[in-house]
Design an enzyme around this catalytic site. Structure first.
Site, PDB file in Angstrom:
ATOM      1  N   ASP A 272      46.980  52.411  81.475  1.00 27.02           N
ATOM      2  CA  ASP A 272      46.450  53.032  80.280  1.00 27.02           C
ATOM      3  C   ASP A 272      47.059  54.447  80.199  1.00 27.02           C
ATOM      4  O   ASP A 272      47.714  54.919  81.135  1.00 27.02           O
ATOM      5  CB  ASP A 272      44.916  53.051  80.289  1.00 27.02           C
ATOM      6  CG  ASP A 272      44.359  53.158  78.861  1.00 27.02           C
ATOM      7  OD1 ASP A 272      45.138  53.507  77.945  1.00 27.02           O
ATOM      8  OD2 ASP A 272      43.162  52.910  78.654  1.00 27.02           O
TER       9      ASP A 272
HETATM   10  C1  BGC Z   1      43.184  53.562  75.315  1.00 22.78           C
HETATM   11  C2  BGC Z   1      43.839  52.210  75.215  1.00 22.78           C
HETATM   12  C3  BGC Z   1      45.003  52.275  74.264  1.00 22.78           C
HETATM   13  C4  BGC Z   1      45.954  53.351  74.721  1.00 22.78           C
HETATM   14  C5  BGC Z   1      47.203  53.489  73.880  1.00 22.78           C
HETATM   15  C6  BGC Z   1      44.165  54.683  75.532  1.00 22.78           C
HETATM   16  O1  BGC Z   1      43.573  55.913  75.384  1.00 22.78           O
HETATM   17  O2  BGC Z   1      42.238  53.529  76.343  1.00 22.78           O
HETATM   18  O3  BGC Z   1      42.918  51.257  74.812  1.00 22.78           O
HETATM   19  O4  BGC Z   1      45.630  51.024  74.175  1.00 22.78           O
HETATM   20  O5  BGC Z   1      45.280  54.590  74.695  1.00 22.78           O
HETATM   21  O6  BGC Z   1      46.977  54.083  72.679  1.00 22.78           O
END
Ligand code: BGC
Length: 746
Positions: A272
């Site tokens: 993430d």
């Molecule tokens: C979130 C994810 C997301 C990623 C990319 C993160 O802050 O937890 O769910 O896919 O950002 O934008």
């Protein structure tokens, strides 16, 4: 210890050969470069590429890009990669396509409330069509985290609290995105997230600690991840939380032993957003150490943090990481690109023509309207207050009645809220001039200036009506007095749920409850239309409203879909996939809980039982609850036999009759309880459901099949087993309105 390198090992020898040849030519730096995922924003002229990104792509320091879409923007970057980098390795393009891309569907929690797997798959299919028409080939979805804590804002992004239903929905989403051929230029690679247990954050505070028994983990939280992978999902995203003391992003047990060795996952793992860097704050090492930790644990791609880029080579030189470990990760990233067909044609997803014609089509909008209607849950409907009459006047009140911005919900990146149909517009579209609308805003969504600033810093577009609360309420009350019925559209702003949007008070924000109370005083029938991304506590609302319709954030076609339901051209059929508490103090509250040794049995004066002194144990609305404009009766469930042995199956059948005045759909739910186990078992667990359509007066026998496999669970030795003994079977219309039967497993 298993070998860390992944030599040619897949079921596709041609792919293995291709990648082996390619990797033989790549330097260590270039291999590390494939593990780097960067975020690149863009405007109408194309990607906003900083010098740094531009140079890095040319040097082979970038494996993938996200947050860039439109064929023009994607083409620019892909050209840079295939024309200017040494090995011409194409980039993979990802994005948060969560509940639709340009055409926005209800938020995932709403989608799940449809219990309609075909509809959910269709929403993912349309999302994939639009995303690929925008040059994308990878979506950060489905999010399959089980969540039982309504304070957690990201409960909006998942399928609720149940592992069985969550698993079926995870499969439907993956199928909708990938079909059976990822090379098809209309399909995208799915990314299952957030691995793992992200929804179990302590106290519902985002990114919080998770500490959980293995039994609970495997029986209640892991099934949807596994189901999505078994459905063929090509990638997995790590989660921000720690699990039993080890951050997920550096957790070798999680990502290697479980995910790859036990579950056989052969796709790639991305972190993430900056999750590797965040392990420093978790307290497990410095930059260099956390980079090594993540790679060795099984991470293949580093989202945004660039610690792989910065630290892996030095780790190799120091001997703390092997080149083989980097090869393994690099191979997995290259395999993903191969599976997407990008080596054959790096531009296969870039089609300017489709970019113009495939978005927000009439067909997509119709599907969005249909699916939105299916997601709505009729929580209460006294004396058939709904559907509304197609004549007379309605007082349309509330901060969400004319609103467009909030309708598309959180995580609707490429969605344009200006395309969203407001409730007011929807009613006009459906009713024309047949009903008179008396509109008043009545209240702000919130009056908390600090909260508004925070929401607006992230695209909230909240406008504070400067009038006093009293003046706004007065106007609304006047509108109500002049009308036959009140429709109050209230709830949360979209930014009050989603990431980093935990709430400790989960009632209606601001002055909205005060507004409702004033409206109630007029004596006019009060219909509440709710928009929200989580269960709300609604005790007063439940006692005092004549009808309550939960619409979540229903997407681009929200207003039309809501009007369809309000005026009865669609009979609501949604059911809650998450429990609505009466009071936030009951959280976490979920239907498939364990019993205690001292269950409360209704004896008021018996002190020593498991209960609250100040609120009942029961939720306000249980899992599976949802009314219809018609009524259904259920016969007692019949079992095909009184006992079965493993290897046999047993049929549970029930006759369901539509006894009301409307045709309607019903979600027939089957639950099982394992009465005695080697470990304690939940009071009931969903094991089947069927959504059926019955014309008024019609009845149908619904049959479920159970086998011993359906009765398996992880015991204390972490063996997945069924245990002979007595089982109860429950069938009915919600998790708390059920009829019982029983059988023995021999
Ligand atoms: C979130 C994810 C997301 C990623 C990319 C993160 O802050 O937890 O769910 O896919 O950002 O934008």
């Amino acid at each position: 210890m298993p070998a860390t390198s992944v030599p040619a090992r897949s079921s596709d020898p041609e792919m293995d050969r291709f990648i082996t040849d390619l990797m033989a030519k790549m330097s260590l730096d270039e291999k590390i470069g494939q593990l780097n995922l960067v975020s690149v924003g863009f405007d109408v002229t194309g990607p906003i590429v900083s010098e740094n990104v531009d140079e890095n792509i040319k040097r082979g320091n970038v494996g993938g890009v996200f947050n860039t879409y439109t064929p023009i923007a994607v083409r620019k970057l892909q050209e840079l990669a295939v024309n200017s980098s040494r090995h011409k390795i194409p980039l993979i393009f990802g994005y948060d396509v969560i509940h639709g891309h340009r055409t926005i569907f209800p938020i995932p929690l709403g989608l799940s409330a449809s219990w309609d797997l075909q509809a959910i798959e269709r929403s993912a299919r349309i999302a994939a069509e639009e995303a690929t028409a925008d040059g994308l080939n990878w979506v950060f979805s489905p999010m399959v985290d089980i969540a039982r804590d309504a304070r957690w804002g990201r409960i909006a992004e998942g399928a609720g609290e149940d592992p069985f239903l969550g698993s079926r929905i995870a499969e439907a989403m993956v199928q909708g995105y990938q079909l059976d051929n990822m090379k098809d230029p209309n399909t995208v690679m799915a990314c299952v997230k957030h691995f793992a247990l992200y929804g179990a954050a302590e106290a519902g505070r985002d990114y919080g600690t998770v500490d959980m028994s293995m039994q609970r983990m495997f029986n209640e939280f892991m099934p949807p991840y596994k189901a999505a992978l078994d459905a063929g999902a090509g990638s997995v995203m790590t989660s921000f939380n720690e699990i039993n003391g080890v951050p997920a992003t550096g957790n070798r047990w999680l990502m290697t032993e479980l995910l790859r060795e036990q579950w056989g996952f052969d796709g790639f793992v991305v972190t993430d957003y900056t999750a590797i860097n965040e392990m420093i704050a978790h307290g497990v090492g410095n930059e260099s150490e956390v980079a090594a930790l993540a790679l060795k644990a099984g991470v293949d791609m580093d989202m945004v943090g660039e610690l792989f880029l910065k630290e892996l080579k030095a780790n190799v030189e120091r001997g703390t990481v092997t080149e083989e470990e980097i090869n393994t990760a690099c191979r997995r990233v290259l395999e993903a690109k191969y599976k997407l067909g990008l080596f054959e044609d790096p531009f296969r997803y870039i089609n300017e023509e489709r970019g113009k014609t495939a978005m927000l089509t009439k067909e997509h909008r119709e599907a969005a309207r249909e699916i939105a209607r299916k997601s709505m849950v009729l929580l209460k409907n006294d004396k058939n207050t709904l559907p509304l009459k197609s004549s007379g006047s309605i007082a349309l009140i509330g901060p969400l009645a004319r609103n467009q911005r909030d309708l598309i919900g959180n995580w609707s990146g490429a969605g344009d809220w200006k395309q969203a149909v407001s409730v007011e517009q929807g009613i006009r579209n459906v009713m024309g001039n047949k009903v008179k609308i008396n509109y008043a805003k009545g209240a702000n969504l919130t009056d908390d200036a600090q909260m508004i600033r925070r929401l607006n810093a992230h695209g909230g577009e909240l406008e504070l009506d400067k009038r006093s609360s009293e003046a706004m309420i007065k106007e609304a009350v006047q509108a109500a007095r002049n009308s036959d019925v009140i429709v109050a559209v209230v709830g949360e702003s979209q930014g009050m749920s989603g990431e980093a949007a935990s709430r400790a008070d989960i009632g209606l924000p601001g002055q909205q409850l005060v507004l409702l109370k004033a409206l109630k005083q007029t004596g006019k029938p009060l219909v509440i239309v709710l928009m929200n991304g989580r269960p709300l506590t609604l005790p007063w609302e439940h006692e005092n409203a004549n009808a309550i319709l939960e619409t979540w954030f229903a997407g681009t076609e929200a207003g039309n879909a809501i009007a369809d339901v309000l005026f009865g051209s669609y009979n609501p059929s949604g059911k809650l996939t998450v429990t609505f508490p009466r009071h936030v103090g009951q959280v976490p509250i979920f239907y498939n809980a364990k019993n205690t040794g001292r269950p409360f049995n209704g004896e008021e004066l018996n002190k020593y039982t498991s209960r609250y002194m100040d609120v009942p144990n029961e939720p306000l609305y249980p899992f599976g609850h949802g009314l219809s404009y018609t009524s259904f009766t259920y016969s007692k469930p019949k079992l095909s036999k009184a006992s079965m042995t493993a290897g046999e199956s047993l049929e549970v059948s029930v006759e369901v009759r539509n006894t009301g005045n409307y045709d309607g759909e019903e979600v027939v739910q089957l639950y099982v309880q394992d009465v005695v186990g080697s470990i304690t078992r939940p009071v009931k667990e969903l094991k089947g459901f069927q959504k059926i359509m019955l014309k008024k007066g019609e009845s149908r026998t619904v049959t479920f099949k159970l086998t011993a496999d359906d009765l398996k669970f992880y015991n204390n030795q972490m063996e997945y087993v069924y245990e002979p003994g007595e089982f109860k079977v429950y069938v009915g219309t919600s998790s708390s309105e059920l009829q019982e039967a029983g059988f023995r497993l021999n």
